[in-house]
Design a protein around this motif. Structure first.
Motif, PDB file in Angstrom:
ATOM      1  N   LYS A 138       0.825  -1.213   0.000  1.00 25.40           N
ATOM      2  CA  LYS A 138       0.000   0.000   0.000  1.00 25.40           C
ATOM      3  C   LYS A 138       0.859   1.263   0.000  1.00 25.40           C
ATOM      4  CE  LYS A 138      -3.682  -2.133   2.749  1.00 25.40           C
ATOM      5  NZ  LYS A 138      -4.361  -2.079   4.073  1.00 25.40           N
ATOM      6  N   HIS A 139       2.123   1.141   0.408  1.00 24.44           N
ATOM      7  CA  HIS A 139       2.961   2.313   0.626  1.00 24.44           C
ATOM      8  C   HIS A 139       4.293   2.294  -0.124  1.00 24.44           C
ATOM      9  CE1 HIS A 139       0.190   3.125   3.931  1.00 24.44           C
ATOM     10  NE2 HIS A 139       0.361   1.868   4.300  1.00 24.44           N
ATOM     11  N   PHE A 140       4.896   1.126  -0.274  1.00 32.84           N
ATOM     12  CA  PHE A 140       6.230   1.008  -0.847  1.00 32.84           C
ATOM     13  C   PHE A 140       6.159   0.560  -2.303  1.00 32.84           C
ATOM     14  CE2 PHE A 140       6.863   0.725   3.649  1.00 32.84           C
ATOM     15  CZ  PHE A 140       8.106   1.274   3.890  1.00 32.84           C
ATOM     16  N   LYS A 141       7.061   1.082  -3.126  1.00 29.15           N
ATOM     17  CA  LYS A 141       7.113   0.695  -4.539  1.00 29.15           C
ATOM     18  C   LYS A 141       7.672  -0.704  -4.708  1.00 29.15           C
ATOM     19  CE  LYS A 141       7.584   5.322  -6.385  1.00 29.15           C
ATOM     20  NZ  LYS A 141       8.431   6.266  -7.129  1.00 29.15           N
ATOM     21  N   GLU A 142       8.670  -1.059  -3.895  1.00 27.73           N
ATOM     22  CA  GLU A 142       9.294  -2.379  -4.010  1.00 27.73           C
ATOM     23  C   GLU A 142       9.138  -3.133  -2.702  1.00 27.73           C
ATOM     24  OE1 GLU A 142      13.453  -4.485  -5.443  1.00 27.73           O
ATOM     25  OE2 GLU A 142      13.331  -2.301  -5.369  1.00 27.73           O
ATOM     26  N   VAL A 143       8.513  -4.304  -2.787  1.00 23.21           N
ATOM     27  CA  VAL A 143       8.258  -5.143  -1.621  1.00 23.21           C
ATOM     28  C   VAL A 143       8.755  -6.555  -1.933  1.00 23.21           C
ATOM     29  CG1 VAL A 143       6.479  -6.131  -0.124  1.00 23.21           C
ATOM     30  CG2 VAL A 143       6.226  -3.788  -0.989  1.00 23.21           C
ATOM     31  N   LYS A 144       9.548  -7.102  -1.034  1.00 26.41           N
ATOM     32  CA  LYS A 144      10.045  -8.470  -1.179  1.00 26.41           C
ATOM     33  C   LYS A 144       9.593  -9.270   0.024  1.00 26.41           C
ATOM     34  CE  LYS A 144      13.895  -7.133  -4.041  1.00 26.41           C
ATOM     35  NZ  LYS A 144      15.267  -7.422  -4.440  1.00 26.41           N
ATOM     36  N   VAL A 145       9.231 -10.544  -0.231  1.00 23.67           N
ATOM     37  CA  VAL A 145       8.666 -11.400   0.817  1.00 23.67           C
ATOM     38  C   VAL A 145       9.536 -12.640   0.995  1.00 23.67           C
ATOM     39  CG1 VAL A 145       6.591 -12.595   1.598  1.00 23.67           C
ATOM     40  CG2 VAL A 145       6.384 -10.626   0.071  1.00 23.67           C
ATOM     41  N   ALA A 146       9.827 -12.969   2.242  1.00 23.28           N
ATOM     42  CA  ALA A 146      10.615 -14.155   2.560  1.00 23.28           C
ATOM     43  C   ALA A 146       9.864 -15.422   2.167  1.00 23.28           C
ATOM     44  CB  ALA A 146      10.933 -14.184   4.053  1.00 23.28           C
ATOM     45  N   ASN A 147      10.627 -16.450   1.777  1.00 23.63           N
ATOM     46  CA  ASN A 147      10.022 -17.738   1.393  1.00 23.63           C
ATOM     47  C   ASN A 147       9.406 -18.456   2.583  1.00 23.63           C
ATOM     48  OD1 ASN A 147      10.748 -17.500  -1.319  1.00 23.63           O
ATOM     49  ND2 ASN A 147      12.758 -18.391  -0.944  1.00 23.63           N
ATOM     50  N   ILE A 148      10.053 -18.339   3.739  1.00 20.72           N
ATOM     51  CA  ILE A 148       9.581 -18.960   4.973  1.00 20.72           C
ATOM     52  C   ILE A 148       9.400 -17.830   5.995  1.00 20.72           C
ATOM     53  CG2 ILE A 148      10.152 -20.588   6.825  1.00 20.72           C
ATOM     54  CD1 ILE A 148      11.995 -21.989   4.754  1.00 20.72           C
ATOM     55  N   PRO A 149       8.286 -17.793   6.705  1.00 18.75           N
ATOM     56  CA  PRO A 149       8.040 -16.673   7.633  1.00 18.75           C
ATOM     57  C   PRO A 149       8.829 -16.766   8.942  1.00 18.75           C
ATOM     58  CG  PRO A 149       6.195 -18.169   7.682  1.00 18.75           C
ATOM     59  CD  PRO A 149       7.126 -18.678   6.620  1.00 18.75           C
ATOM     60  N   ASP A 150      10.148 -16.574   8.834  1.00 19.03           N
ATOM     61  CA  ASP A 150      10.969 -16.471  10.039  1.00 19.03           C
ATOM     62  C   ASP A 150      12.078 -15.447   9.801  1.00 19.03           C
ATOM     63  OD1 ASP A 150      12.964 -17.790   8.573  1.00 19.03           O
ATOM     64  OD2 ASP A 150      12.748 -19.672   9.652  1.00 19.03           O
TER      65      ASP A 150
END
Length: 67
Positions: A42-54
């Motif tokens: 909603k706010h950032f142009k570039e968002v990266k997400v971890a493969n495992i949530p830790d």
């Protein structure tokens, strides 16, 4: 946050809300999971997400960006 900071690690949607109270979303948002990433998008142009949530996976994600 100084302009030289290139990325911010977020572990919950509420940390994004707190960050934005005093900072601009000019960096890459590295997120622990999809719920956090949904808020970041909603706010950032570039968002990266971890493969495992830790935490280790978020750090790995950052490291991959700088190889």
């Amino acid at each position: 946050m100084p302009e030289t900071v290139e990325g911010i690690l977020f572990y919950s949607p509420s940390t994004i809300e707190s960050y934005l109270l005093k900072n601009k979303p000019n960096q890459v948002a590295y997120c622990i999971g999809e719920t956090t990433a949904k808020e970041a998008r909603k706010h950032f142009k570039e968002v990266k997400v971890a493969n495992i949530p830790d935490m280790e996976s978020v750090i790995d994600l950052v490291n991959e960006s700088y190889k």
